[in-house]
Design an enzyme around this catalytic site. Structure first.
Site, PDB file in Angstrom:
ATOM      1  N   ASN A   1       4.682   0.303  31.503  1.00 47.46           N
ATOM      2  CA  ASN A   1       3.840  -0.978  30.928  1.00 47.46           C
ATOM      3  C   ASN A   1       5.229  -1.943  30.493  1.00 47.46           C
ATOM      4  OD1 ASN A   1       2.822  -2.887  29.351  1.00 47.46           O
ATOM      5  ND2 ASN A   1       2.543  -1.259  27.509  1.00 47.46           N
TER       6      ASN A   1
ATOM      7  N   LYS B   1       5.075  -4.778  29.158  1.00 48.69           N
ATOM      8  CA  LYS B   1       4.808  -5.611  28.231  1.00 48.69           C
ATOM      9  C   LYS B   1       5.123  -7.106  28.401  1.00 48.69           C
ATOM     10  CE  LYS B   1       5.868  -1.649  25.241  1.00 48.69           C
ATOM     11  NZ  LYS B   1       5.768  -1.102  23.806  1.00 48.69           N
TER      12      LYS B   1
ATOM     13  N   HIS C   1      -3.976  -1.297  23.889  1.00 43.66           N
ATOM     14  CA  HIS C   1      -2.660  -1.053  23.400  1.00 43.66           C
ATOM     15  C   HIS C   1      -2.400  -1.274  21.915  1.00 43.66           C
ATOM     16  CE1 HIS C   1       1.552  -0.890  23.144  1.00 43.66           C
ATOM     17  NE2 HIS C   1       1.432  -0.396  24.458  1.00 43.66           N
TER      18      HIS C   1
ATOM     19  N   GLU D   1      -0.291  -2.429  20.546  1.00 43.09           N
ATOM     20  CA  GLU D   1       0.198  -3.907  19.902  1.00 43.09           C
ATOM     21  C   GLU D   1      -0.688  -5.022  20.235  1.00 43.09           C
ATOM     22  OE1 GLU D   1       3.429  -3.691  23.119  1.00 43.09           O
ATOM     23  OE2 GLU D   1       4.263  -2.156  21.884  1.00 43.09           O
TER      24      GLU D   1
ATOM     25  N   GLU E   1      -1.002   7.339  22.295  1.00 43.70           N
ATOM     26  CA  GLU E   1       0.182   6.738  22.018  1.00 43.70           C
ATOM     27  C   GLU E   1       0.256   6.495  20.494  1.00 43.70           C
ATOM     28  OE1 GLU E   1       1.830   4.377  25.145  1.00 43.70           O
ATOM     29  OE2 GLU E   1       0.639   2.925  24.388  1.00 43.70           O
TER      30      GLU E   1
ATOM     31  N   GLY F   1       8.557   2.576  21.273  1.00 41.07           N
ATOM     32  CA  GLY F   1       9.568   1.612  21.480  1.00 41.07           C
ATOM     33  C   GLY F   1      10.241   1.914  20.284  1.00 41.07           C
TER      34      GLY F   1
ATOM     35  N   SER G   1       8.039   6.331  23.779  1.00 40.24           N
ATOM     36  CA  SER G   1       9.527   6.753  23.973  1.00 40.24           C
ATOM     37  C   SER G   1       9.649   7.679  24.873  1.00 40.24           C
ATOM     38  CB  SER G   1      10.171   7.068  22.477  1.00 40.24           C
ATOM     39  OG  SER G   1      10.019   5.830  21.605  1.00 40.24           O
TER      40      SER G   1
HETATM   41  C1  PEP Z   1       4.033   1.835  25.542  1.00 38.96           C
HETATM   42  O1  PEP Z   1       4.326   0.554  25.931  1.00 38.96           O
HETATM   43  O2  PEP Z   1       3.019   2.024  25.897  1.00 38.96           O
HETATM   44  C2  PEP Z   1       5.048   2.656  25.246  1.00 38.96           C
HETATM   45  C3  PEP Z   1       4.878   3.911  25.111  1.00 38.96           C
HETATM   46  O3  PEP Z   1       6.325   1.894  24.910  1.00 38.96           O
HETATM   47  P1  PEP Z   1       7.695   2.872  24.870  1.00 38.96           P
HETATM   48  O4  PEP Z   1       7.749   3.962  25.994  1.00 38.96           O
HETATM   49  O5  PEP Z   1       8.821   1.899  25.083  1.00 38.96           O
HETATM   50  O6  PEP Z   1       7.782   3.597  23.827  1.00 38.96           O
END
Ligand code: PEP
Length: 252
Positions: free
Chosen positions: A9, A11, A96, A98, A168, A174, A214
């Site tokens: 992803n 982003k 997501h 975010e 998630e 992140g 992460s």
């Molecule tokens: C994500 O964007 O869904 C995500 C899990 O980001 P990261 O791997 O950077 O934590």
């Protein structure tokens, strides 16, 4: 029996030239993924989708990071399913954290998008996950239950094999603060149980559930060794070709 799935992803990262450069460098990775029966792909910003898809063709999954539930109309700034289909994009991330946090995306809104995608033979990657506050209060499962039941409301059993669910935890996205593999497995197996309660074992054994938060080349293997984790949704470590390849080679 369930094919592993690694989905990056990006982003809001990568200009068009940067996305093209990345896509041109993926041939070796996608060949390796195919040889080892792993599905791999990237969810790109809208602006990058057309060019990335043209370069990678069917060798990688190319997904949008969101989509409108409506086909057309006065929705400034939105992108519709027919628009995605016109450039051969048939996957989209939905819900997501975010977008839930910054764009008031509720599970009801996600549900309408999931139904619209499925009606168009497309694949939703439905994200769920709790905040640190909910986690610390020990209320993760009840929170996730609401997200799953509302998000999947009205989804027909025959469409479920196309649905991908990504767990998630927001506190691990992140942040470099991973959920342990035990926590990730506990919630992913709980999600599979919820799907079982809704649709029965044929569907729940089939549906792919990813962990995200992460995930890096140096920790992905521990998650994917768990029985209910079928892959990963990866933000930061999907941005460089080295890491993207490392995610795959680490699980082979
Ligand atoms: C994500 O964007 O869904 C995500 C899990 O980001 P990261 O791997 O950077 O934590």
């Amino acid at each position: 029996m369930r094919k592993k799935l690694l989905l990056g992803n990006w982003k809001m990262n990568k200009t068009l030239p940067e996305a093209i450069e990345f896509a041109k460098g993926t041939k070796e990775i996608s060949d390796l993924a195919k040889k080892n029966k792993v599905d791999m792909g990237v969810a790109c910003p809208y602006i990058d989708l057309y060019a990335v898809k043209k370069i990678v063709k069917k060798h990688l999954i190319v997904a949008s990071q969101n989509v409108s539930k409506d086909d057309h109309g006065a929705f400034t700034g939105e992108v519709s399913i027919p628009m995605l289909k016109s450039i051969n994009i048939d996957w989209s991330i939905i819900g997501h954290s975010e977008r839930r946090a910054y764009d008031a995306e509720t599970s009801e809104k996600c549900n309408a998008k999931i139904l619209a995608l499925l009606n168009n033979n497309m694949t939703p990657v439905y994200c769920c996950g709790e905040s640190l506050e909910t986690f610390e209060a020990g209320k993760t499962k009840e929170f996730i239950k609401e997200q799953i039941i509302t998000g999947l409301n009205g989804v027909k059993a025959e469409d479920m094999p196309r649905v991908v669910i990504a767990y998630e935890p927001i506190w691990s996205i992140g942040t470099g603060k991973n959920a342990s593999k035990e926590i990730a497995e506990d919630i992913c197996s709980y999600i599979r149980k919820l799907v079982h309660d809704l649709y029965g074992s044929k569907v729940s054994n089939h549906v792919r559930i990813l962990y995200g938060g992460s995930v890096k080349p140096n920790n992905i293997k521990e998650y994917l060794s768990e029985k209910d984790i079928d892959g990963a949704l990866v933000g930061g470590a999907s941005l460089s070709l080295t890491d993207f390849k490392g995610l795959l080679t680490s699980i082979l």
